[in-house]
Design a protein around this motif. Structure first.
Motif, mmCIF file in Angstrom:
data_model
loop_
_atom_site.group_PDB
_atom_site.id
_atom_site.type_symbol
_atom_site.label_atom_id
_atom_site.label_comp_id
_atom_site.label_asym_id
_atom_site.label_seq_id
_atom_site.Cartn_x
_atom_site.Cartn_y
_atom_site.Cartn_z
ATOM 1 N N LEU A 1 33.248 54.151 34.683
ATOM 2 C CA LEU A 1 33.041 55.101 35.774
ATOM 3 C C LEU A 1 33.316 56.532 35.311
ATOM 4 C CD1 LEU A 1 34.690 53.268 38.802
ATOM 5 C CD2 LEU A 1 32.306 54.010 38.684
ATOM 6 N N GLN A 2 34.402 56.698 34.561
ATOM 7 C CA GLN A 2 34.747 58.021 34.052
ATOM 8 C C GLN A 2 33.679 58.545 33.096
ATOM 9 O OE1 GLN A 2 38.886 57.273 32.558
ATOM 10 N NE2 GLN A 2 39.319 59.136 33.678
ATOM 11 N N LEU A 3 33.251 57.677 32.181
ATOM 12 C CA LEU A 3 32.245 58.085 31.209
ATOM 13 C C LEU A 3 30.934 58.432 31.900
ATOM 14 C CD1 LEU A 3 31.385 58.477 28.285
ATOM 15 C CD2 LEU A 3 30.822 56.034 28.187
ATOM 16 N N GLY A 4 30.522 57.607 32.861
ATOM 17 C CA GLY A 4 29.281 57.869 33.588
ATOM 18 C C GLY A 4 29.328 59.184 34.339
ATOM 19 N N LEU A 5 30.472 59.453 34.977
ATOM 20 C CA LEU A 5 30.623 60.698 35.726
ATOM 21 C C LEU A 5 30.656 61.897 34.791
ATOM 22 C CD1 LEU A 5 30.879 61.761 38.572
ATOM 23 C CD2 LEU A 5 33.357 61.413 38.439
ATOM 24 N N LYS A 6 31.288 61.720 33.640
ATOM 25 C CA LYS A 6 31.354 62.806 32.656
ATOM 26 C C LYS A 6 29.971 63.143 32.121
ATOM 27 C CE LYS A 6 33.898 64.160 28.488
ATOM 28 N NZ LYS A 6 34.944 63.765 27.513
ATOM 29 N N GLU A 7 29.161 62.115 31.817
ATOM 30 C CA GLU A 7 27.819 62.359 31.290
ATOM 31 C C GLU A 7 26.912 62.975 32.353
ATOM 32 O OE1 GLU A 7 26.305 58.800 29.539
ATOM 33 O OE2 GLU A 7 27.806 58.763 27.938
ATOM 34 N N ALA A 8 27.039 62.520 33.590
ATOM 35 C CA ALA A 8 26.233 63.096 34.671
ATOM 36 C C ALA A 8 26.627 64.553 34.910
ATOM 37 C CB ALA A 8 26.419 62.278 35.949
ATOM 38 N N SER A 9 27.917 64.842 34.823
ATOM 39 C CA SER A 9 28.394 66.219 35.005
ATOM 40 C C SER A 9 27.910 67.115 33.879
ATOM 41 C CB SER A 9 29.925 66.242 35.066
ATOM 42 O OG SER A 9 30.401 65.512 36.181
ATOM 43 N N ALA A 10 27.875 66.574 32.657
ATOM 44 C CA ALA A 10 27.390 67.357 31.519
ATOM 45 C C ALA A 10 25.936 67.757 31.733
ATOM 46 C CB ALA A 10 27.538 66.554 30.230
ATOM 47 N N THR B 1 26.945 54.806 34.190
ATOM 48 C CA THR B 1 28.059 53.861 34.327
ATOM 49 C C THR B 1 27.611 52.444 34.001
ATOM 50 O OG1 THR B 1 29.142 55.219 36.024
ATOM 51 C CG2 THR B 1 29.763 52.891 35.909
ATOM 52 N N VAL B 2 26.473 52.042 34.551
ATOM 53 C CA VAL B 2 25.953 50.694 34.294
ATOM 54 C C VAL B 2 25.597 50.545 32.815
ATOM 55 C CG1 VAL B 2 24.121 49.044 34.848
ATOM 56 C CG2 VAL B 2 25.142 50.433 36.661
ATOM 57 N N ALA B 3 25.073 51.613 32.211
ATOM 58 C CA ALA B 3 24.773 51.576 30.779
ATOM 59 C C ALA B 3 26.051 51.344 29.972
ATOM 60 C CB ALA B 3 24.104 52.881 30.353
ATOM 61 N N ALA B 4 27.141 52.007 30.376
ATOM 62 C CA ALA B 4 28.415 51.839 29.682
ATOM 63 C C ALA B 4 28.954 50.421 29.863
ATOM 64 C CB ALA B 4 29.432 52.853 30.200
ATOM 65 N N VAL C 1 17.214 47.676 35.193
ATOM 66 C CA VAL C 1 16.717 48.411 34.029
ATOM 67 C C VAL C 1 17.537 48.099 32.799
ATOM 68 C CG1 VAL C 1 16.511 50.708 33.007
ATOM 69 C CG2 VAL C 1 15.664 50.292 35.318
ATOM 70 N N HIS C 2 18.857 48.177 32.910
ATOM 71 C CA HIS C 2 19.701 47.975 31.735
ATOM 72 C C HIS C 2 19.793 46.504 31.344
ATOM 73 C CE1 HIS C 2 20.937 52.102 31.199
ATOM 74 N NE2 HIS C 2 21.071 52.204 32.510
ATOM 75 N N SER C 3 19.554 45.616 32.300
ATOM 76 C CA SER C 3 19.496 44.195 31.959
ATOM 77 C C SER C 3 18.269 43.903 31.109
ATOM 78 C CB SER C 3 19.459 43.350 33.235
ATOM 79 O OG SER C 3 19.361 41.971 32.915
#
Length: 296
Positions: A160-169, A191-194, A248-250
């Motif tokens: 969740l943190q990583l997904g939010l960080k990448e979206a914020s970037a 997040t789902v990708a992570a 998609v990620h599946s």
């Protein structure tokens, strides 16, 4: 405009910039703090901004990275010290961060940085670092409520943190739309990708139905960037976005698995052919008739 003017008015080397900036920042939220001892609170905050400069490698690192590392150290300390204060997420410490940089960074370094570039970098570092620290307790509380198992909970929290960080970037870089729904879609996707990358199958780590509730609760609790404004009270489309991300990620995971299996099969078949050829050569060299012919 007021922020830019305030930043421009600050000058390095005075030694009083940080002191004044903290006082002004707290004056804006005085009605929200019920403790009453403002002088003690000001000292605690100044200490966070003063100590944040310790350990920065001014001799080897470039100034934009130093400003971001300073912001991370400051707000990590600030939220650790005052994370229980309800008003903290509403406070504005931009000018305090700017004052901390101008007061404590080497004057020679500051003189080499164009003022507009310095202001932009401080603003971007503030937005990123403050938001990262602000949403951490929100995400952790949601994970504790919905995700079972300590190890699984930590993995989901990290995703969740990583997904939010990448979206914020992407948001800060001006990539894509700044609409709340578009941002949430990017956050969910990353997040789902992570999760897929971590476990190979996001569904086994975080069931899709739980993920929908998790993102809904996180959004309603205020995990989205403050820059996006007020959030809609109900996002029924979240479940659909989550479902699409899982699908998609599946598919991507299945494709990668198939490619890996094909590669392993090719390697295995190549090894078998080599072994057969080697065995054939050995058989010829050990043929009894050939040995007798040689001996004769």
């Amino acid at each position: 405009e007021q922020l830019v003017m305030g930043m421009a008015a600050a000058r390095p080397g005075s030694g009083e910039l940080l002191w004044d900036a903290v006082g002004k920042a707290l004056a804006s939220i005085a009605d929200l703090d019920g403790d009453g001892d403002s002088s003690k609170l000001e000292r605690r905050i100044r200490e966070c901004f003063r100590k944040g400069v310790k350990g920065l490698d001014f001799a080897r690192k470039r100034w934009p990275r130093l400003i971001n590392e300073y912001a991370d150290a400051v707000f990590r300390s600030l939220f650790a010290s005052l994370g229980d204060k309800a008003w903290l997420s509403q406070a504005d410490f931009l000018l305090v961060l700017d004052a901390g940089v101008r007061d404590q960074f080497p004057p020679l370094l500051l003189r080499k940085i164009p003022t507009p570039a310095l202001e932009r970098t401080v603003l971007a570092a503030y937005d990123r670092s403050f938001e990262e620290q602000r949403h951490q307790p929100i995400l952790w509380e949601v994970c504790q409520a919905l995700v079972q198992g300590e190890k699984t909970r930590k993995k989901v929290f990290s995703a969740l943190q990583l997904g939010l960080k990448e979206a914020s970037a992407c948001l800060h870089a001006g990539m894509g739309s700044s609409e709340t729904e578009d941002f949430a879609s990017r956050w969910i996707d990353r997040t789902v990708a992570a999760l897929h990358k971590n476990s190979g199958d996001a569904e086994s780590l975080l069931p899709k139905s739980v993920a929908g509730n998790l993102f809904r609760d996180a959004v309603q609790a205020g995990a989205m960037p403050r820059a996006l404004g007020l959030q809609p009270p109900n996002w029924h489309w979240l479940e659909e976005v989550v479902g699409d991300a899982y699908a998609v990620h599946s598919i991507e995971f299945e494709v990668k698995e198939a490619e890996a299996a094909s590669k392993r099969s090719s390697i295995s078949q190549g090894g078998t052919a080599d072994n057969i050829e080697a065995c054939g050569n050995d058989a010829v060299s050990e043929d009894p008739a050939a040995k007798r012919h040689k001996q004769n």
